[in-house]
Design a protein around this motif. Structure first.
Motif, PDB file in Angstrom:
ATOM      1  N   HIS A 141       0.823  -1.210   0.000  1.00 28.03           N
ATOM      2  CA  HIS A 141       0.000   0.000   0.000  1.00 28.03           C
ATOM      3  C   HIS A 141       0.859   1.263   0.000  1.00 28.03           C
ATOM      4  O   HIS A 141       2.082   1.202   0.057  1.00 28.03           O
ATOM      5  CB  HIS A 141      -0.907   0.001   1.231  1.00 28.03           C
ATOM      6  N   VAL A 142       0.202   2.410  -0.007  1.00 25.87           N
ATOM      7  CA  VAL A 142       0.897   3.694   0.122  1.00 25.87           C
ATOM      8  C   VAL A 142       1.576   3.785   1.483  1.00 25.87           C
ATOM      9  O   VAL A 142       2.697   4.297   1.608  1.00 25.87           O
ATOM     10  CB  VAL A 142      -0.093   4.859  -0.071  1.00 25.87           C
ATOM     11  N   GLY A 143       0.921   3.285   2.511  1.00 27.59           N
ATOM     12  CA  GLY A 143       1.487   3.323   3.854  1.00 27.59           C
ATOM     13  C   GLY A 143       0.485   2.861   4.879  1.00 27.59           C
ATOM     14  O   GLY A 143      -0.557   2.295   4.547  1.00 27.59           O
ATOM     15  N   GLY A 144       0.806   3.118   6.148  1.00 32.69           N
ATOM     16  CA  GLY A 144      -0.056   2.706   7.237  1.00 32.69           C
ATOM     17  C   GLY A 144       0.532   3.141   8.555  1.00 32.69           C
ATOM     18  O   GLY A 144       1.213   4.162   8.641  1.00 32.69           O
ATOM     19  N   PRO A 155       3.432   6.930  11.565  1.00 32.09           N
ATOM     20  CA  PRO A 155       3.038   6.652  10.179  1.00 32.09           C
ATOM     21  C   PRO A 155       4.207   6.153   9.346  1.00 32.09           C
ATOM     22  O   PRO A 155       5.366   6.501   9.606  1.00 32.09           O
ATOM     23  CB  PRO A 155       2.565   8.023   9.676  1.00 32.09           C
ATOM     24  N   ILE A 156       3.893   5.343   8.375  1.00 32.63           N
ATOM     25  CA  ILE A 156       4.835   4.961   7.323  1.00 32.63           C
ATOM     26  C   ILE A 156       4.174   5.336   6.014  1.00 32.63           C
ATOM     27  O   ILE A 156       2.996   5.043   5.795  1.00 32.63           O
ATOM     28  CB  ILE A 156       5.192   3.456   7.390  1.00 32.63           C
ATOM     29  N   PHE A 181      -4.640   5.402  12.785  1.00 32.64           N
ATOM     30  CA  PHE A 181      -4.986   5.228  11.371  1.00 32.64           C
ATOM     31  C   PHE A 181      -6.055   6.231  10.959  1.00 32.64           C
ATOM     32  O   PHE A 181      -5.944   6.889   9.910  1.00 32.64           O
ATOM     33  CB  PHE A 181      -5.475   3.797  11.148  1.00 32.64           C
ATOM     34  N   GLN A 182      -7.061   6.399  11.783  1.00 31.97           N
ATOM     35  CA  GLN A 182      -8.124   7.351  11.470  1.00 31.97           C
ATOM     36  C   GLN A 182      -7.600   8.789  11.435  1.00 31.97           C
ATOM     37  O   GLN A 182      -7.937   9.560  10.531  1.00 31.97           O
ATOM     38  CB  GLN A 182      -9.249   7.224  12.487  1.00 31.97           C
ATOM     39  N   THR A 189      -2.351  12.738   5.899  1.00 32.03           N
ATOM     40  CA  THR A 189      -1.048  12.064   5.860  1.00 32.03           C
ATOM     41  C   THR A 189      -1.133  10.775   5.061  1.00 32.03           C
ATOM     42  O   THR A 189      -0.207  10.425   4.321  1.00 32.03           O
ATOM     43  CB  THR A 189      -0.562  11.764   7.289  1.00 32.03           C
ATOM     44  N   LEU A 190      -2.255  10.064   5.203  1.00 29.12           N
ATOM     45  CA  LEU A 190      -2.507   8.836   4.455  1.00 29.12           C
ATOM     46  C   LEU A 190      -3.775   8.991   3.632  1.00 29.12           C
ATOM     47  O   LEU A 190      -4.698   9.697   4.034  1.00 29.12           O
ATOM     48  CB  LEU A 190      -2.682   7.646   5.408  1.00 29.12           C
TER      49      LEU A 190
END
Length: 243
Positions: A141-144, A155-156, A181-182, A189-190
């Motif tokens: 994915h883009v990140g998480g 975050p990544i 995450f939310q 950011t994500l």
């Protein structure tokens, strides 16, 4: 025999308790094999334990689990040096690539250093099914969110971005995961993302979401989007029980 389209099964599972073994391949991993379309022979499954520093014990445990599941196993290790001369030949010759959990930040750094990131994209485009758990889910994915840097999650954002979404793993079992995450999606950011409880996976065909699946009753996946008021909107998804 490649899958008929680029395929990812990104999970917070795929590993289950097994008699006489440390762990075994679970229904989610078996479903990744099913998605590859293999029939009439043992499916070729390549294991990457990069996120755990290519622990020799972990690699042995994979071979034990693969033998019990009827897979034709192989592995790619990068520590302390690659174990094969031609990583491209190894990875593109598989039916399924299975990436284990650990440090997603370390995994991405090592993959970039050795060119595995581009090989994964090539394998995905060629129809090799990509699957994995935790770090082996976020990486596509883009990140998480990650504990790669310490017990306080961060975050990544430099994932392979094979699919244009973010990914939240262990959504029900690690208390920092859900709120972070939310908030990362709410503040931009994500991007919009899919989150999985333990034992749940998300299936993508190409860059499109297909469905969510679970190997544990009562577990679910969630779509998390940025809301019109700048907050996060979470939608519980219908999740199909495997096995």
């Amino acid at each position: 025999m490649p899958a008929d389209a680029p395929t990812i099964l990104a999970t917070s599972g795929g590993v289950v308790p097994a008699p006489r073994l440390r762990w075994g391949a679970g229904p989610l991993t078996d479903y990744a094999v099913e998605l590859s379309g293999v029939s009439g022979r043992a499916p070729k499954v390549c294991f990457l334990g990069t996120a755990c520093g290519d622990s020799p014990a972990l690699i042995k445990e994979f071979y034990d689990a693969a033998q019990a599941a009827g897979y034709e196993p192989s592995h790619l290790q990068l520590f302390t040096m690659p174990n094969v001369d031609d990583m491209r030949e190894l990875l593109l010759g598989q039916d399924v690539i299975w990436v284990f959990g650990g440090s997603v930040a370390g995994l991405l750094a090592m993959w970039q250093l050795h060119g595995v990131d581009e090989l994964m994209r090539e394998a995905w485009q060629a129809g090799v099914v990509l699957t994995g758990v935790s770090a082996g889910s976020i990486c596509w994915h883009v990140g998480g969110t990650t504990d790669s840097f310490g017990p306080d999650l961060r975050p990544i954002t430099n994932g392979l971005a094979l699919v244009p979404y973010s990914n939240g793993v262990h959504y029900d079992s690690e208390e920092q995961r859900r709120p972070l995450f939310q908030s990362l999606i709410a503040d931009g950011t994500l991007p919009t993302g899919y989150a999985t409880d333990d034992g749940v996976g998300v299936h993508y065909r190409g860059t499109e979401f297909v469905e969510t699946l679970t190997e544990r009753k009562g577990k679910a996946a969630y779509l998390v989007e940025r809301g019109p008021d700048g907050g996060a909107v979470e939608t519980r998804l219908e999740t199909r029980l495997l096995g």
